[in-house]
Design a protein around this motif. Structure first.
Motif, PDB file in Angstrom:
ATOM      1  N   ARG A  92       0.836  -1.202   0.000  1.00  0.00           N
ATOM      2  CA  ARG A  92       0.000   0.000   0.000  1.00  0.00           C
ATOM      3  C   ARG A  92       0.872   1.253   0.000  1.00  0.00           C
ATOM      4  N   GLN A  93       1.942   1.266   0.804  1.00  0.00           N
ATOM      5  CA  GLN A  93       2.863   2.403   0.813  1.00  0.00           C
ATOM      6  C   GLN A  93       3.511   2.582  -0.560  1.00  0.00           C
ATOM      7  N   TYR A  94       3.900   1.496  -1.166  1.00  0.00           N
ATOM      8  CA  TYR A  94       4.524   1.539  -2.488  1.00  0.00           C
ATOM      9  C   TYR A  94       3.558   2.126  -3.509  1.00  0.00           C
ATOM     10  N   GLU A  95       2.296   1.692  -3.487  1.00  0.00           N
ATOM     11  CA  GLU A  95       1.308   2.216  -4.433  1.00  0.00           C
ATOM     12  C   GLU A  95       1.081   3.705  -4.227  1.00  0.00           C
ATOM     13  N   GLN A  96       1.008   4.141  -2.975  1.00  0.00           N
ATOM     14  CA  GLN A  96       0.768   5.554  -2.691  1.00  0.00           C
ATOM     15  C   GLN A  96       1.926   6.421  -3.162  1.00  0.00           C
ATOM     16  N   GLU A  97       3.133   5.920  -3.006  1.00  0.00           N
ATOM     17  CA  GLU A  97       4.293   6.683  -3.474  1.00  0.00           C
ATOM     18  C   GLU A  97       4.356   6.715  -4.999  1.00  0.00           C
ATOM     19  N   MET A  98       3.997   5.620  -5.627  1.00  0.00           N
ATOM     20  CA  MET A  98       4.134   5.504  -7.064  1.00  0.00           C
ATOM     21  C   MET A  98       3.021   6.227  -7.817  1.00  0.00           C
ATOM     22  N   PHE A  99       1.802   6.105  -7.344  1.00  0.00           N
ATOM     23  CA  PHE A  99       0.652   6.672  -8.050  1.00  0.00           C
ATOM     24  C   PHE A  99       0.124   7.892  -7.293  1.00  0.00           C
ATOM     25  N   ASP A 100       0.823   9.002  -7.405  1.00  0.00           N
ATOM     26  CA  ASP A 100       0.311  10.220  -6.800  1.00  0.00           C
ATOM     27  C   ASP A 100      -0.634  10.910  -7.795  1.00  0.00           C
ATOM     28  N   GLU A 101      -1.290  11.953  -7.358  1.00  0.00           N
ATOM     29  CA  GLU A 101      -2.322  12.604  -8.168  1.00  0.00           C
ATOM     30  C   GLU A 101      -1.774  13.184  -9.465  1.00  0.00           C
ATOM     31  N   LYS A 102      -0.599  13.791  -9.397  1.00  0.00           N
ATOM     32  CA  LYS A 102      -0.014  14.397 -10.608  1.00  0.00           C
ATOM     33  C   LYS A 102       0.272  13.339 -11.669  1.00  0.00           C
ATOM     34  N   GLU A 103       0.777  12.199 -11.234  1.00  0.00           N
ATOM     35  CA  GLU A 103       1.104  11.140 -12.187  1.00  0.00           C
ATOM     36  C   GLU A 103      -0.161  10.598 -12.850  1.00  0.00           C
TER      37      GLU A 103
END
Length: 113
Positions: A92-103
């Motif tokens: 979950r931490q990995y997904e949150q870091e990878m898929f932020d709103e700007k991306e």
């Protein structure tokens, strides 16, 4: 009268696949009477698949030195499922870091091209 009666432990199963459960102790002069007493006192109250009657003196408890042999080695955590419990949180931490709103919003422009 002392020594005539022995203590028996009564175990039962509700079905053939269920585990044995301790139900109660009783005093009886021998195994046969103990089994009859267990059936009369227990089987009429609830349905059971099997009853075991064991003389208490025949039950042996493990000694401390025998219990030590049952202890697991410290380096065997990988064999238990609790060793992997942290992965869901880590993913979950990995997904949150990878898929932020700007991306995610940047993908919209790439799809329309």
């Amino acid at each position: 009268m002392s020594g005539f009666y022995e203590v028996f432990e009564v175990f039962s199963r509700k079905s053939d696949t269920a585990p044995l459960q301790h139900q109660f102790s009783l005093l009886a002069p021998n195994h046969e009477i103990a089994l009859v007493m267990a059936q009369e006192n227990f089987m009429r109250r609830e349905p059971v698949s099997d009853i075991w009657v064991v003389k208490r003196s025949d039950i042996r408890q493990m000694k401390e030195e025998e219990k030590d042999a049952l202890k697991r080695l410290d380096n065997k955590d990988y064999r238990t499922t609790k060793g992997y419990g942290y992965l869901k949180k880590k993913w979950r931490q990995y997904e949150q870091e990878m898929f932020d709103e700007k991306e995610i919003l940047s993908w919209k422009g790439e799809i329309q091209r």
